[in-house]
Enzyme design. Sequence first.
Site, PDB file in Angstrom:
ATOM      1  N   ASN A 482       1.016  -1.302  -0.090  1.00 16.17           N
ATOM      2  CA  ASN A 482       0.241  -0.237   0.082  1.00 16.17           C
ATOM      3  C   ASN A 482       0.892   1.313   0.041  1.00 16.17           C
ATOM      4  OD1 ASN A 482      -2.913  -0.657  -0.264  1.00 16.17           O
ATOM      5  ND2 ASN A 482      -2.582  -1.668   1.673  1.00 16.17           N
ATOM      6  N   ASP A 536       0.892  -6.708 -13.199  1.00 11.93           N
ATOM      7  CA  ASP A 536       2.036  -6.941 -14.090  1.00 11.93           C
ATOM      8  C   ASP A 536       2.165  -8.372 -14.252  1.00 11.93           C
ATOM      9  OD1 ASP A 536       4.272  -7.679 -12.574  1.00 11.93           O
ATOM     10  OD2 ASP A 536       3.764  -5.614 -11.486  1.00 11.93           O
ATOM     11  N   ASP A 550      -8.952  -0.545  -6.786  1.00 16.82           N
ATOM     12  CA  ASP A 550      -9.742  -0.290  -5.238  1.00 16.82           C
ATOM     13  C   ASP A 550     -11.019   0.498  -5.306  1.00 16.82           C
ATOM     14  OD1 ASP A 550      -7.895  -1.491  -3.500  1.00 16.82           O
ATOM     15  OD2 ASP A 550      -6.853   0.603  -2.893  1.00 16.82           O
ATOM     16  N   GLU A 616     -32.202  -8.600  -2.319  1.00 19.49           N
ATOM     17  CA  GLU A 616     -30.626  -8.346  -2.695  1.00 19.49           C
ATOM     18  C   GLU A 616     -30.143  -9.442  -2.653  1.00 19.49           C
ATOM     19  OE1 GLU A 616     -30.439  -3.621  -1.797  1.00 19.49           O
ATOM     20  OE2 GLU A 616     -30.068  -5.038  -0.106  1.00 19.49           O
TER      21      GLU A 616
END
Length: 731
Positions: A482, A536, A550, A616
């Site tokens: 991060n 990658d 994100d 839902e």
Amino acid sequence: MSVRYIESKKTFLLQTKNSTYQMKVSDYGYLLHLYYGERLEDEDLSYLIQLQDRGFSPNPNEAGNDRTFSLDFLPQEFSSDGSCDYRLSSIEVKNGDGSYAFVGKAAKHEIYAGKYSLEGLPSLWAADQDRVDTLEIWLTDPATQLTAVLCYSVFEEKDIITRAVKVINESEETIYLNRIMSMTMDFMDSDYDFIHFDGRHTMEREWSRNPLAYGIQNVGSFRGASSHQHNPFAILCERGASEDDGRCYGFSFVYSGNFMCKVEKDQYDQTRIVMGIHPKHFSYQLKPGERFTAPEVVLAYSGKGLTHLTHLYHRVYRENLCKSPYVRKERPILINSWEAAYFDFDEAKLLEIAKEAVDMGVELFVLDDGWFGNRNDDNAALGDWDVNTAKLPRGLGGLSEDIHEMGLNFGLWIEPEMVSENSELYRKHPDWCLQMPRRQPSRGRYQLVLDLSREDVRDYIVTSINSVLDSARIEYVKWDMNRFITDAWSAIVEKEKQGEIYHRYILGLYDIMNRIILTHPEILFCGCSGGGGRFDPGMLYYQPQIWCSDNTDAVCRLKIQYGTTFVYPVSAMESHVSVCPNHQTGRTVPLETRGITAMDGILGYELDSTKLTEEEKRICRQQVEAYKRNYPLIVYGDYYRLTNPYTFSEYVAWEHVSRNRDEALISLVLTEKEANDAQRYVKAKGLNPQMQYQVDGMEGSLSGQALMSAGLPVPGKLMQYEAVQYHIKAL
């Protein structure tokens, strides 16, 4: 064999099923590039080299008064430096005498069956059914005895050629390698567009296409990772090339650290493209007898447009890159705790989320950040890989046991490359992180980067994380990173080698992954770096899927996933359904649309299941059932981008087609809506024109030709951000 050397012509010929690559040793020993493109049969293309006197283009000494031979305009396989070529160089060396020069000449070559290997680096590997041949060419500088070994492997049936370089110091002096490109390719024309994939955190791999102009165009990263900002993949395609037509060349770098891709249009309307490790802050010491191995570039050529180029990369990356057995297994449907709880959870809350997720059809519960040390926000405890018993009094083992009793598998988030200043690890070993002397370290997310060039740091990480993985039944791991690297200085590396730290970090990371990921083949690992900051091929070698971004906004994901699919297969993109209003953008999108968008990848959920209504949860269960029903088609089928969201605004559509063309799934999201708007049609691709197909919800049948030429009507009742899928099956 697919690789041959024609002694009489001094030419090397590389042949795939549909492409030809040819090069030639010149009269003075320089290795010249002749051709890469549509397959040709045994033709000598030496005639393409046209010599003429170019003013102010110098000539090598051995050419005497032959003013027509200059490296300043001749196409080369590995361009020299400090001699007669002013264009982009493949290499920059500081020699033992202080000079900056490398002028390599063909000294010898070797051809053998099988794939070359790269010590310490991920690369493509040959499966049992693949026919792969390798060519290695030694280019040696007669003045310094420094050698660059050019490596080529030809995947004949897959239409793929890989390239890499090994530099060997055969002199008696220490040299410094300040620049090394893994691939150089010269084109004798320049009527090309340069396609690359830019972005930022939460908006990665955005498609960018521009015509070549005189001078140099450059993309890359020196952030210590491949980055959100640029992806290590680029395309050169002829002007006017489309998804279905035109010559296209792909260049994909199998590396997870700093990289550079530069394209130069020169004074004579020629093109040079180079790709390799970014030279900024890079200087690698090579003592006599030492060698340096540069990462691999995967080349693909398509004479049939961008879609065919995509298919070549998707196939080889599905079948010849990832070492995980999960690359061939159906991935579980997961629910992740991050957007459901962030750091605010205890065992009871986690179990409630997992219990409600069972009714959604979820198969795996993933505990994200906040389970270890004194980790109640992102300011502390990274590096302290002990369970926070205040949140999880029975540890990971107890939580995992309860999760499994519900019929779910259990997953976990880790960030092993980082350390918090507020941690026991940092207080004990402050010298274990990258930070420069006499300077206060810069921070990202209030954390520092561990020095993975150090063996003791790597051993600590491996021991700590393996201990965690062995402490409970864990079937999935999300491996995060991060922040990017700054202050790239190691406390134990001598000053002459500090320019090696960025690369040594990546080699250290690969070593750690070899010792953690490859020793736990039973665990599905998912890569992450703030989402797509390290998306990658180097990461895909170890992890079959990567958290795509994100940003979970379904509309934003349309562009993110569009750009990603140009090179990376659907099986690599982890994509989740999240709540609305979306946590990143505040946008509200129908749940059905969020599901259809997330199905363009490895489907999962990023929400609090305890807050969903019964309706839902029913919709989610239907999504899971549809996804699993179509899983082989979505993950292993051929992928078609039916629209470009950067040039067409009404809707975004994509298609999955089975390899034998008997089944297809078209997905469409309406992105703009006007009152009383025009009737739109979506046209299929990749079907058999002569076959008859049944479209779900429609009576009768339609030919593949009709579906591809006339198309299917987009329902006029669709509102903005609503979506539809068309399932097409051959009769």
